[in-house]
Structures are given as structure tokens and as C-alpha cells.
Design a protein around this motif. Structure first.
Motif, PDB file in Angstrom:
ATOM      1  N   GLN A  42       0.842  -1.195   0.000  1.00 50.61           N
ATOM      2  CA  GLN A  42       0.000   0.000   0.000  1.00 50.61           C
ATOM      3  C   GLN A  42       0.881   1.250   0.000  1.00 50.61           C
ATOM      4  O   GLN A  42       1.807   1.355   0.807  1.00 50.61           O
ATOM      5  CB  GLN A  42      -0.904   0.020   1.239  1.00 50.61           C
ATOM      6  CG  GLN A  42      -1.932   1.141   1.221  1.00 50.61           C
ATOM      7  CD  GLN A  42      -2.839   1.079   2.431  1.00 50.61           C
ATOM      8  OE1 GLN A  42      -2.390   0.802   3.539  1.00 50.61           O
ATOM      9  NE2 GLN A  42      -4.116   1.320   2.221  1.00 50.61           N
ATOM     10  N   ILE A 120      -3.320   0.213  -6.313  1.00 54.80           N
ATOM     11  CA  ILE A 120      -3.557   0.070  -4.879  1.00 54.80           C
ATOM     12  C   ILE A 120      -3.630   1.455  -4.240  1.00 54.80           C
ATOM     13  O   ILE A 120      -2.768   2.299  -4.482  1.00 54.80           O
ATOM     14  CB  ILE A 120      -2.437  -0.767  -4.224  1.00 54.80           C
ATOM     15  CG1 ILE A 120      -2.428  -2.161  -4.876  1.00 54.80           C
ATOM     16  CG2 ILE A 120      -2.629  -0.869  -2.720  1.00 54.80           C
ATOM     17  CD1 ILE A 120      -1.272  -3.031  -4.422  1.00 54.80           C
ATOM     18  N   SER A 122      -3.749   4.300  -1.167  1.00 58.39           N
ATOM     19  CA  SER A 122      -3.211   4.574   0.172  1.00 58.39           C
ATOM     20  C   SER A 122      -4.367   4.802   1.139  1.00 58.39           C
ATOM     21  O   SER A 122      -5.535   4.864   0.728  1.00 58.39           O
ATOM     22  CB  SER A 122      -2.338   5.829   0.141  1.00 58.39           C
ATOM     23  OG  SER A 122      -3.165   6.975  -0.055  1.00 58.39           O
TER      24      SER A 122
END
Length: 319
Positions: A42, A120, A122
Motif C-alpha cells: 500500500q 492500490i 493509500s
């Protein structure tokens, strides 16, 4: 390689082998590298989300570690207002965004994600702001002082003020929570304009939130900067010339002093020099050639206008 050596020893011609090696080499160079574990981690969130509301826009700004920007595909900003959510993907090189679609008094919540190249997200960073129409700055006045310009206005409780100088561009020159500010001016070594323009804007500031109003302008005519006339003028004459000195005027913004002279043969005063200090030396006349009175005028020089003159009469008594 063992297989290739076998082919060579058996029946494969040399040129076929060379072509096969080139083909294998090209295939290896163009092969996409395998993803690493880091690619699926992440991404870091932005460090902070600052919101600044002006009279015509909301500026959303953030910071992000430069070393990690190359791993991102975009930033995603979501704006929530009255139950509606709008989203926008932004270039990962950006640090700010302007939102001009807002209404005073309504609350806007902004949420920002960093998205890496694997898609992906955050963790989000959020902040909200309620743009307010701050009170207009009214009853602006000015007074020219020995240091510059004293600006004053009608102040409102819980509001602070920015003061800008408009000179081709907008330059902030001070902030205050009071109802006045002294702006020091200096006209030396700069082009003189007809007026000085100041902009005073109201603002309020909280943690990560800043709201600034449109503000109001005021123009100050430069012709009103008229310095005091020199005082306490003294003179002395000797074999070298005529020395004249005087008390320095209090205005710090003067461009210097000018000295005029008139003799018996002159119909009017003639400028003979200027000086930045309250001292002047006239070498044209001395104790030996001063046969008739000589008159001098000393003035302080403002940016456009001079002060009233101080006149002296210099003469040498015979005998």
C-alpha cells in the motif's frame, strides 16, 4: 547450453546458431520484469491536506515524499458536499488543485488517496472547510508619516488582515490583527510612479484551514510626499570655499537635498548640486574672491516634489 553445444557438434550450421543466439538475446531484453513484493504494498498517504478558501476559489494542497512519486499512477481527490461525492484523478507530480465550484456557508469535505501503478490505494487523508464571506474592509484611510504610509481601516472582531503592495505584481508586506499598519517607504534607486497602491484583505486561520476575503484597495498619491524644509542652517567660508550644513530632516524617504545659488549677476537661483547628507561644499567662491553677497537655497527632495527652501546670505565683511 549443453543442448546448444550438442547441436553444434552434430548438424547445425554456424550461421543458424548465430541467428538463434540473437533471437534468444532479443527475447530476454524485451521481457517485462516480474513484479516485486514492493509493487503490491500500500503506498504512503499524503503528509497533510491543507485547505485555503479565497473569495473565488478553494485551494487544496498537499505534500508527498519526492522519492515515492515515481511509484504512483495518480492522486485521487474526492469532494463531498450535501451528500454528493465528486472525484478527480490528478497527475502524481501535482501538489495542489483549485476548486472554483462552491457556495459560501456550505461545508466541503475533501479526501485524497495516493494510488500506485498496481491500482492500490493509500489510506485517505481528509479535511473539511466551510468558506465564509468575510466582512469587507471599509473606511480605509492613509497618513504620510516620517517613515512612510500609515494605513488604517475599520476592523472586525476575530478577523486579521493582510496588507499587499500592488506594483505590477501583488506582494505581501505585512499582517496584523489591529486596525492600522505602518508601511515604511523608500524611493531611492527605484522608478517613481504617480501613486502607491495597497490592498488590505481580511483573513482567518486555523489548523490546516485558511480563509481570505477579497479585500479593498487604496491609492496614495506620491505627490503628497513633501518633506520638511531644512532647518538650523550654518555656513562658513575660508580659502577653500563655502561650507554649508544643516539639521537632517526627519523624513526617512527623502531622495536627498538640493542646493541652489544666486549671485549678483544671476537673475534667479541656479541648481549647483545635490547631496545625500546635510552638508555641501561650494568651491566656486572662497574668502578671497567673494566680493559681493552670494545667496543659497537648500531644499529637501521628495520623490516628486521638493520642500520649501531655506535661504541664507553669505558675505565676507571687508576690513
Amino acid at each position: 547450453m549443453k543442448y546448444i553445444r550438442t547441436l553444434v557438434k552434430s548438424f547445425m550450421p554456424a550461421y543458424v546458431l548465430i541467428c538463434l543466439l540473437i533471437l534468444l538475446s532479443l527475447t530476454a531484453c524485451g521481457r517485462k520484469l516480474d513484479p516485486t513484493l514492493e509493487d503490491y504494498l500500500q503506498p504512503e498517504p499524503v503528509n497533510e491536506l491543507n485547505l485555503t478558501a479565497y473569495y473565488d476559489k478553494i485551494v487544496i494542497s498537499w505534500s508527498y515524499p519526492e522519492k515515492n512519486r515515481a511509484k504512483l499512477s495518480s492522486f485521487l481527490i474526492e469532494r463531498e458536499n450535501s451528500g454528493q461525492i465528486k472525484s478527480l484523478h490528478l497527475n502524481p507530480e501535482l501538489n495542489s488543485f483549485e476548486d472554483r465550484d462552491f457556495i459560501f456557508g456550505q461545508t466541503y469535505r475533501y479526501r485524497i488517496f495516493a494510488i500506485n501503478k498496481k491500482g492500490i490505494y493509500s489510506k485517505p487523508i481528509e479535511n473539511s472547510i466551510t468558506p465564509k464571506k468575510l466582512p469587507e474592509v471599509s473606511e480605509i484611510q492613509y497618513k504620510i508619516t516620517q517613515d512612510g504610509v500609515l494605513l488604517s481601516w475599520k476592523s472586525e472582531n476575530s478577523v486579521m488582515y493582510n496588507i499587499y503592495k500592488i506594483d505590477g505584481q501583488k506582494q505581501k508586506i505585512g499582517t496584523t490583527d489591529k486596525k492600522s499598519l505602518l508601511v515604511e517607504e523608500n524611493f531611492k534607486n527605484q522608478a517613481i510612479q504617480e501613486s502607491l497602491t495597497y490592498l488590505i484583505t481580511p483573513y482567518i486561520a486555523e489548523s490546516n484551514i485558511y480563509i481570505e476575503g477579497e479585500g479593498s484597495e487604496i491609492k496614495v498619491p506620491v505627490a503628497e510626499f513633501i518633506p520638511s524644509k531644512p532647518e538650523e542652517v550654518f555656513w562658513t567660508v575660508n580659502e577653500n570655499g563655502v561650507y554649508i550644513s544643516w539639521r537632517e530632516v526627519p523624513e526617512k524617504w527623502i531622495k536627498g537635498y538640493k542646493v541652489y545659488r544666486k549671485t549678483a549677476s544671476d537673475s534667479d537661483f541656479i541648481l549647483i548640486g545635490d547631496t545625500m547628507i546635510p552638508l555641501f561644499f561650494d568651491v566656486e567662491y572662497n574668502i578671497n574672491n567673494l566680493k559681493s553677497p552670494v545667496f543659497y537655497r537648500i531644499l529637501s527632495a521628495g520623490p516628486l516634489k521638493e520642500s520649501e527652501p531655506f535661504e541664507i546670505k553669505v558675505e565676507v565683511q571687508s576690513g
